[in-house]
Design a protein around this motif. Structure first.
Motif, PDB file in Angstrom:
ATOM      1  N   LYS A 206      37.304  57.055  45.122  1.00 42.83           N
ATOM      2  CA  LYS A 206      36.578  57.298  46.852  1.00 42.83           C
ATOM      3  C   LYS A 206      37.638  55.802  48.216  1.00 42.83           C
ATOM      4  CE  LYS A 206      34.200  61.118  46.567  1.00 42.83           C
ATOM      5  NZ  LYS A 206      33.141  61.831  47.113  1.00 42.83           N
ATOM      6  N   ILE A 207      38.412  55.889  48.407  1.00 47.02           N
ATOM      7  CA  ILE A 207      38.618  54.199  48.797  1.00 47.02           C
ATOM      8  C   ILE A 207      38.355  54.498  49.912  1.00 47.02           C
ATOM      9  CG2 ILE A 207      40.667  53.529  50.406  1.00 47.02           C
ATOM     10  CD1 ILE A 207      43.216  55.353  48.468  1.00 47.02           C
ATOM     11  N   ASN A 208      38.473  55.210  50.737  1.00 44.56           N
ATOM     12  CA  ASN A 208      37.053  55.129  51.800  1.00 44.56           C
ATOM     13  C   ASN A 208      35.934  54.000  51.783  1.00 44.56           C
ATOM     14  OD1 ASN A 208      36.799  57.451  50.400  1.00 44.56           O
ATOM     15  ND2 ASN A 208      35.667  57.650  52.524  1.00 44.56           N
ATOM     16  N   GLN A 209      35.057  54.853  50.816  1.00 39.26           N
ATOM     17  CA  GLN A 209      33.686  54.653  50.372  1.00 39.26           C
ATOM     18  C   GLN A 209      33.948  53.178  49.512  1.00 39.26           C
ATOM     19  OE1 GLN A 209      31.894  57.878  48.296  1.00 39.26           O
ATOM     20  NE2 GLN A 209      31.108  59.277  49.125  1.00 39.26           N
ATOM     21  N   GLN A 210      34.689  53.109  48.736  1.00 41.90           N
ATOM     22  CA  GLN A 210      34.506  51.592  48.019  1.00 41.90           C
ATOM     23  C   GLN A 210      35.028  50.509  49.356  1.00 41.90           C
ATOM     24  OE1 GLN A 210      38.211  50.854  45.279  1.00 41.90           O
ATOM     25  NE2 GLN A 210      37.203  50.247  44.408  1.00 41.90           N
ATOM     26  N   ILE A 211      36.337  50.356  50.715  1.00 39.47           N
ATOM     27  CA  ILE A 211      36.252  49.602  51.084  1.00 39.47           C
ATOM     28  C   ILE A 211      34.819  49.219  51.717  1.00 39.47           C
ATOM     29  CG2 ILE A 211      37.398  49.601  53.518  1.00 39.47           C
ATOM     30  CD1 ILE A 211      39.837  50.439  52.263  1.00 39.47           C
ATOM     31  N   GLU A 212      34.361  50.466  52.570  1.00 36.50           N
ATOM     32  CA  GLU A 212      32.562  50.532  53.534  1.00 36.50           C
ATOM     33  C   GLU A 212      31.978  49.585  52.203  1.00 36.50           C
ATOM     34  OE1 GLU A 212      31.589  54.328  54.378  1.00 36.50           O
ATOM     35  OE2 GLU A 212      33.229  54.448  55.359  1.00 36.50           O
ATOM     36  N   GLU A 213      31.516  49.792  51.079  1.00 37.00           N
ATOM     37  CA  GLU A 213      31.216  48.716  50.098  1.00 37.00           C
ATOM     38  C   GLU A 213      31.376  47.931  49.939  1.00 37.00           C
ATOM     39  OE1 GLU A 213      31.096  50.644  46.712  1.00 37.00           O
ATOM     40  OE2 GLU A 213      30.104  52.013  46.943  1.00 37.00           O
ATOM     41  N   CYS A 214      32.803  47.414  50.098  1.00 38.75           N
ATOM     42  CA  CYS A 214      32.861  45.783  49.990  1.00 38.75           C
ATOM     43  C   CYS A 214      32.892  45.197  51.130  1.00 38.75           C
ATOM     44  CB  CYS A 214      34.494  45.955  49.683  1.00 38.75           C
ATOM     45  SG  CYS A 214      35.035  45.995  48.343  1.00 38.75           S
ATOM     46  N   VAL A 215      33.006  45.778  52.389  1.00 36.81           N
ATOM     47  CA  VAL A 215      32.762  45.180  53.921  1.00 36.81           C
ATOM     48  C   VAL A 215      31.268  45.559  54.102  1.00 36.81           C
ATOM     49  CG1 VAL A 215      32.451  45.941  56.338  1.00 36.81           C
ATOM     50  CG2 VAL A 215      34.185  46.207  55.090  1.00 36.81           C
ATOM     51  N   ILE A 216      30.180  45.975  53.387  1.00 38.48           N
ATOM     52  CA  ILE A 216      29.114  45.206  53.331  1.00 38.48           C
ATOM     53  C   ILE A 216      28.820  44.620  52.390  1.00 38.48           C
ATOM     54  CG2 ILE A 216      26.157  46.504  52.640  1.00 38.48           C
ATOM     55  CD1 ILE A 216      27.714  49.414  53.284  1.00 38.48           C
ATOM     56  N   LEU A 217      29.340  44.754  51.601  1.00 40.52           N
ATOM     57  CA  LEU A 217      29.601  43.080  50.111  1.00 40.52           C
ATOM     58  C   LEU A 217      29.195  42.145  50.959  1.00 40.52           C
ATOM     59  CD1 LEU A 217      28.858  42.481  47.024  1.00 40.52           C
ATOM     60  CD2 LEU A 217      30.991  43.012  47.120  1.00 40.52           C
ATOM     61  N   LEU A 218      30.993  41.886  51.734  1.00 45.95           N
ATOM     62  CA  LEU A 218      31.263  40.910  52.572  1.00 45.95           C
ATOM     63  C   LEU A 218      30.227  40.195  54.277  1.00 45.95           C
ATOM     64  CD1 LEU A 218      34.231  40.736  51.434  1.00 45.95           C
ATOM     65  CD2 LEU A 218      32.534  39.664  50.271  1.00 45.95           C
ATOM     66  N   ASP A 219      29.000  40.739  54.379  1.00 41.66           N
ATOM     67  CA  ASP A 219      28.869  41.339  55.756  1.00 41.66           C
ATOM     68  C   ASP A 219      28.077  39.751  55.727  1.00 41.66           C
ATOM     69  OD1 ASP A 219      27.272  42.160  57.824  1.00 41.66           O
ATOM     70  OD2 ASP A 219      25.236  41.082  56.796  1.00 41.66           O
ATOM     71  N   LYS A 220      27.567  38.662  55.052  1.00 46.47           N
ATOM     72  CA  LYS A 220      27.347  37.251  55.854  1.00 46.47           C
ATOM     73  C   LYS A 220      28.291  36.413  55.267  1.00 46.47           C
ATOM     74  CE  LYS A 220      22.952  37.037  52.504  1.00 46.47           C
ATOM     75  NZ  LYS A 220      22.913  35.681  51.342  1.00 46.47           N
ATOM     76  N   ASP A 243      37.171  49.387  39.031  1.00 46.52           N
ATOM     77  CA  ASP A 243      37.056  47.930  39.503  1.00 46.52           C
ATOM     78  C   ASP A 243      38.097  46.557  39.596  1.00 46.52           C
ATOM     79  OD1 ASP A 243      33.938  48.309  38.550  1.00 46.52           O
ATOM     80  OD2 ASP A 243      34.655  47.336  35.893  1.00 46.52           O
ATOM     81  N   MET A 244      39.347  47.167  39.566  1.00 44.92           N
ATOM     82  CA  MET A 244      40.607  46.442  39.758  1.00 44.92           C
ATOM     83  C   MET A 244      41.191  47.000  41.055  1.00 44.92           C
ATOM     84  SD  MET A 244      41.849  44.725  37.242  1.00 44.92           S
ATOM     85  CE  MET A 244      41.597  44.060  35.476  1.00 44.92           C
ATOM     86  N   LEU A 245      40.279  48.252  41.439  1.00 46.75           N
ATOM     87  CA  LEU A 245      40.832  48.960  42.836  1.00 46.75           C
ATOM     88  C   LEU A 245      39.962  47.770  43.684  1.00 46.75           C
ATOM     89  CD1 LEU A 245      42.940  49.773  44.739  1.00 46.75           C
ATOM     90  CD2 LEU A 245      41.099  51.507  44.311  1.00 46.75           C
ATOM     91  N   LYS A 246      38.903  47.987  43.707  1.00 50.18           N
ATOM     92  CA  LYS A 246      37.712  46.673  44.237  1.00 50.18           C
ATOM     93  C   LYS A 246      38.144  45.616  44.472  1.00 50.18           C
ATOM     94  CE  LYS A 246      32.763  46.512  44.101  1.00 50.18           C
ATOM     95  NZ  LYS A 246      31.611  46.616  43.931  1.00 50.18           N
ATOM     96  N   GLU A 247      38.806  44.805  43.821  1.00 51.32           N
ATOM     97  CA  GLU A 247      39.613  43.322  43.333  1.00 51.32           C
ATOM     98  C   GLU A 247      39.814  43.070  45.042  1.00 51.32           C
ATOM     99  OE1 GLU A 247      38.139  40.590  42.756  1.00 51.32           O
ATOM    100  OE2 GLU A 247      36.896  41.719  41.051  1.00 51.32           O
ATOM    101  N   VAL A 248      41.340  44.025  44.981  1.00 50.15           N
ATOM    102  CA  VAL A 248      42.020  44.292  46.197  1.00 50.15           C
ATOM    103  C   VAL A 248      41.692  44.013  47.726  1.00 50.15           C
ATOM    104  CG1 VAL A 248      43.912  45.429  47.417  1.00 50.15           C
ATOM    105  CG2 VAL A 248      43.810  45.803  44.737  1.00 50.15           C
ATOM    106  N   TRP A 249      40.363  45.610  47.533  1.00 49.24           N
ATOM    107  CA  TRP A 249      39.811  45.262  49.461  1.00 49.24           C
ATOM    108  C   TRP A 249      38.445  43.930  49.193  1.00 49.24           C
ATOM    109  CZ3 TRP A 249      43.465  49.042  49.990  1.00 49.24           C
ATOM    110  CH2 TRP A 249      43.424  49.699  49.117  1.00 49.24           C
ATOM    111  N   ILE A 250      38.130  43.323  48.011  1.00 49.32           N
ATOM    112  CA  ILE A 250      37.693  42.474  48.320  1.00 49.32           C
ATOM    113  C   ILE A 250      38.592  41.039  48.705  1.00 49.32           C
ATOM    114  CG2 ILE A 250      36.364  40.405  46.859  1.00 49.32           C
ATOM    115  CD1 ILE A 250      34.632  42.740  46.055  1.00 49.32           C
TER     116      ILE A 250
END
Length: 350
Positions: A206-220, A243-250
């Motif tokens: 789920k792209i929307n959920q994964q992007i939101e998780e990455c935004v929270i992860l990079l909050d600092k 895991d690979m797609l998550k690397e793209v968003w990060i």
């Protein structure tokens, strides 16, 4: 389940070989019977008078027929193994580009051919990795090594350095060491991705959920530059390696922060366009020159780094390859001092 399929294939191959042997026996027996019929036609007395000659002819005929049929059958059934032996000889000589076409083999050896070709891809990936190390990586490797060496010598030879200078030099050494580690990891990853045709471990993401998780992860990181982020990504699911797609968003979010201004803005939004699902990463940062924009997806290429810490030059090439393996495309538009827009497109499957 796979074990059952393999057992069934083994049974089918055994039955096939057994049928061939039976056919060979029947053919040989038919020839012997034909010889007997000929001798009977000549007369029983002739058979009795030439019994040993008759027996020898039958044995010789059976041997010749069996030997000939065995050669033909062996060549037919061993054609894949013979071809495989030739390919192995080429691989032993360092040629990792030749693979066996799957249509070359019958269905019983298809799994073997697939596994063999995967092995060749892995070996080719290793060869590409060595090539990268010998060319691009070795060049990129020299700069941080020289920096680490220089500052280490300063710490060794200057006894009167202040504590602030010592700490500054040590921080530089640590940062350059981390850069070397990231460079090595990224080089290995891009080399592996270059040889892949598709991902393993494919799951619905789920792209929307994964992007939101990455935004929270990079909050600092957002807080460090007081950057405002606006996320409006509609629900959408694709099948790929999570895991690979998550690397793209990060990577895209990190770049948007890194090359943005203090108190800047980042917008992440999605929409549908020509039966495609579009995700856009928009920032109002420093943007890119036309020269940089033309090479942004080239390996090891880095644009203007005068104001920012150098990276590996592999983040965007890796992101592009992952998106392509996930069935999508990525494009970028940018203007210097105005910002950049990264546009990722995935086709909507019916």
């Amino acid at each position: 389940m796979k074990k059952t399929k393999n057992n069934n294939s083994t049974i089918k191959v055994s039955i096939k070989y057994g049928l061939v042997l039976i056919i060979c026996f029947l053919v040989a027996a038919s020839i012997v019977i034909s010889i007997v019929a000929i001798f009977n036609f000549l007369g029983q007395d002739y058979v009795k008078d030439n019994y040993f000659i008759f027996l020898i002819i039958c044995i010789v005929a059976a041997i010749i027929v069996g030997w000939g049929l065995s050669i033909i059958v062996s060549k037919y059934f061993m054609r894949t193994e013979i071809y495989l032996s030739k390919i192995l000889n080429q691989i032993a000589k360092g040629d990792y580009t030749t693979k066996i076409p799957e249509e070359y083999s019958d269905k019983y050896f298809k799994k073997v051919i697939q596994d063999f070709n995967k092995m060749v891809d892995t070996l080719n990936s290793t060869a590409l990795l060595q090539s990268d190390f010998a060319n691009n990586f070795s060049h990129e490797f020299k700069t941080p090594i020289a920096s680490i060496k220089g500052y280490a010598e300063l710490l060794r030879d200057n006894y009167n350095l202040s504590e602030s200078d010592k700490r500054r030099y040590l921080n530089i050494i640590i940062a350059e060491s981390e850069r070397l580690t990231n460079l090595a990891s990224s080089t290995m990853l891009i080399s592996r991705l270059d040889t892949l045709k598709e991902f393993d471990n494919i799951v619905p993401v789920k792209i929307n959920q994964q992007i939101e998780e990455c935004v929270i992860l990079l909050d600092k990181m957002f807080e460090s530059k007081n950057i405002n982020v606006d996320v409006d990504v509609k629900p959408f699911t694709i099948n790929t390696n999570a895991d690979m797609l998550k690397e793209v968003w990060i990577n895209l979010i990190t770049n948007a922060i890194k090359y943005n201004k203090n108190n800047g803005d980042i917008i992440i939004k999605s929409h549908e366009e020509d039966n495609n699902y579009i995700v856009e990463f928009i920032d109002n940062g420093i943007g890119m020159k036309e020269e940089t924009l033309a090479h942004i997806f080239d390996k090891y290429y880095q644009g203007d780094t005068s104001h920012y810490k150098k990276g590996s030059g592999l983040g965007l090439p890796i992101a592009k390859k992952i998106i392509e393996l996930s069935g999508g495309t990525i494009t970028v538009t940018s203007k210097e001092n105005e910002g950049s827009i990264f546009k990722i497109s995935f086709p909507k499957k019916k």
